[in-house]
Design an enzyme around this catalytic site. Structure first.
Site, mmCIF file in Angstrom:
data_model
loop_
_atom_site.group_PDB
_atom_site.id
_atom_site.type_symbol
_atom_site.label_atom_id
_atom_site.label_comp_id
_atom_site.label_asym_id
_atom_site.label_seq_id
_atom_site.Cartn_x
_atom_site.Cartn_y
_atom_site.Cartn_z
ATOM 1 N N GLU A 164 0.516 -3.018 3.805
ATOM 2 C CA GLU A 164 1.578 -3.139 2.800
ATOM 3 C C GLU A 164 1.178 -2.534 1.457
ATOM 4 O O GLU A 164 0.136 -2.867 0.892
ATOM 5 C CB GLU A 164 1.950 -4.616 2.624
ATOM 6 N N VAL A 165 2.032 -1.653 0.953
ATOM 7 C CA VAL A 165 1.905 -1.019 -0.368
ATOM 8 C C VAL A 165 0.511 -0.425 -0.556
ATOM 9 O O VAL A 165 -0.250 -0.789 -1.460
ATOM 10 C CB VAL A 165 2.262 -1.999 -1.509
#
Length: 267
Positions: free
Chosen positions: A160-161
Site C-alpha cells: 500500500e502506497v
C-alpha cells in the site's frame, strides 16, 4: 465459458501474467455488483463472510476477510477465527499481525495475506499515513519484508502506497503475489475501495483512488425526496386528504347499521 471461483493455486499460477482486479466491499448489493461486473478478488468484513446470502450473490468472487490483530487475541484465537471464516465460505485471511502469527497460520494451511507499506494498524512505525519506501534504504526494507512474508508462508501481500518503481521491482523478484493499493501497475492485483469508486466516501479521498460514479449526490437527492414525502404525508393527514376511500375497508351497509345499533346499547 462459465466463470468459476479461483483457488489460491489458480492465483499463484497467474503470477506475472497481468493484473487482476480487487475491491473492498461491505454489502450484499456491492457483492452482487462485483460478481456481475466480473471483479476477481474482494476483501470483505467478517459479518459479510458469514452472511448465509453472501455466496448466493457472489459465488465466484475470491473473498478475503480478516480482523485487526490488536483485537484478535492469541494466535490460537486467530486460528479459530480463521477456521470459522473459511468454513463459512471465505477463501483467505488477511493478517496484520507479526510474522510469527503468519507462520503459525500458514503451517495450519490457512491461506494468509500480509500487508506492507502504509499499514494503518502500524502507521506510527512508518511516520503516519504517508507513502513508504521513498528512499533506497526504505525500499530495501520493504523488499526484505515481502521476502519474509513469503518465507513465512503467506501466499500474497497487500502493498500500500509504495513508489511504483519499488513495488514493480519487488513484484518481479518474488514468487509471492503483490496486491497493489496505490503502488502502481507492476503488481498482480489492483485494489480499490468500492466506496471510493462509487463516490460514497465523504471523508479523505486517497491519491490513488478514482471516482467512477457520484452515489453521494444521488443519496442526497433521495434523502431530500424522502423528507419531502414524509412532509407530504404529514400534510395529508392534517388536511384529511389521507386516507382516501381507496385506502380503507368498509362493512356492508346492513352490517354497519347492525353494529352501530348494538354498540349504542352495549355497557
Amino acid at each position: 465459458m462459465t466463470r468459476r471461483k479461483p483457488t489460491v493455486a489458480d492465483l499463484r499460477a497467474r503470477k506475472g501474467k497481468g493484473q487482476l482486479t480487487m475491491l473492498r466491499i461491505f454489502t450484499l448489493e456491492e457483492a452482487a455488483a462485483a460478481e456481475a461486473a466480473g471483479i476477481d478478488v474482494v476483501s470483505i468484513p467478517p459479518a459479510l463472510a458469514t452472511d448465509p446470502e453472501y455466496r448466493q450473490v457472489a459465488p465466484t468472487l475470491f473473498s478475503m476477510t480478516g480482523v485487526d490483530h490488536r483485537e484478535a487475541g492469541t494466535r490460537e484465537d486467530y486460528l479459530r477465527f480463521a477456521g470459522r471464516m473459511l468454513m463459512a465460505g471465505a477463501d483467505a485471511l488477511y493478517c496484520s499481525a507479526g510474522l510469527g502469527t503468519v507462520r503459525y497460520l500458514a503451517e495450519e494451511h490457512i491461506p494468509v495475506v500480509g500487508h506492507v507499506g502504509l499499514v494503518p494498524s502500524r502507521a506510527t512505525w512508518t511516520g503516519g499515513f504517508k507513502a513508504v519506501g521513498k528512499t533506497a534504504d526504505a525500499a530495501m526494507v520493504l523488499f526484505e519484508e515481502v521476502r519474509a512474508y513469503e518465507e513465512a508462508g503467506a501466499f500474497a501481500v497487500e502493498i500500500e502506497v509504495v513508489p511504483v518503481e519499488v513495488a514493480s521491482a519487488i513484484s518481479a523478484r518474488v514468487g509471492i503475489l503483490l496486491w497493489s493499493m496505490g503502488s502502481g501497475p507492476g503488481c498482480d492485483v489492483q485494489y480499490l475501495f468500492a466506496e471510493d469508486i462509487l463516490g460514497t466516501n465523504r471523508g479523505h479521498m486517497p491519491r490513488h483512488s478514482k471516482v467512477y460514479r457520484n452515489f453521494a449526490a444521488e443519496f442526497d437527492r433521495l434523502q431530500s425526496e424522502r423528507i419531502a414525502a414524509f412532509r407530504e404525508f404529514i400534510s395529508d393527514v392534517a388536511s384529511g386528504a389521507y386516507p382516501e376511500d381507496r385506502h380503507i375497508v368498509r362493512m356492508a351497509p346492513e352490517e354497519a347499521a347492525s353494529f352501530l345499533a348494538r354498540i349504542e346499547t352495549a355497557r
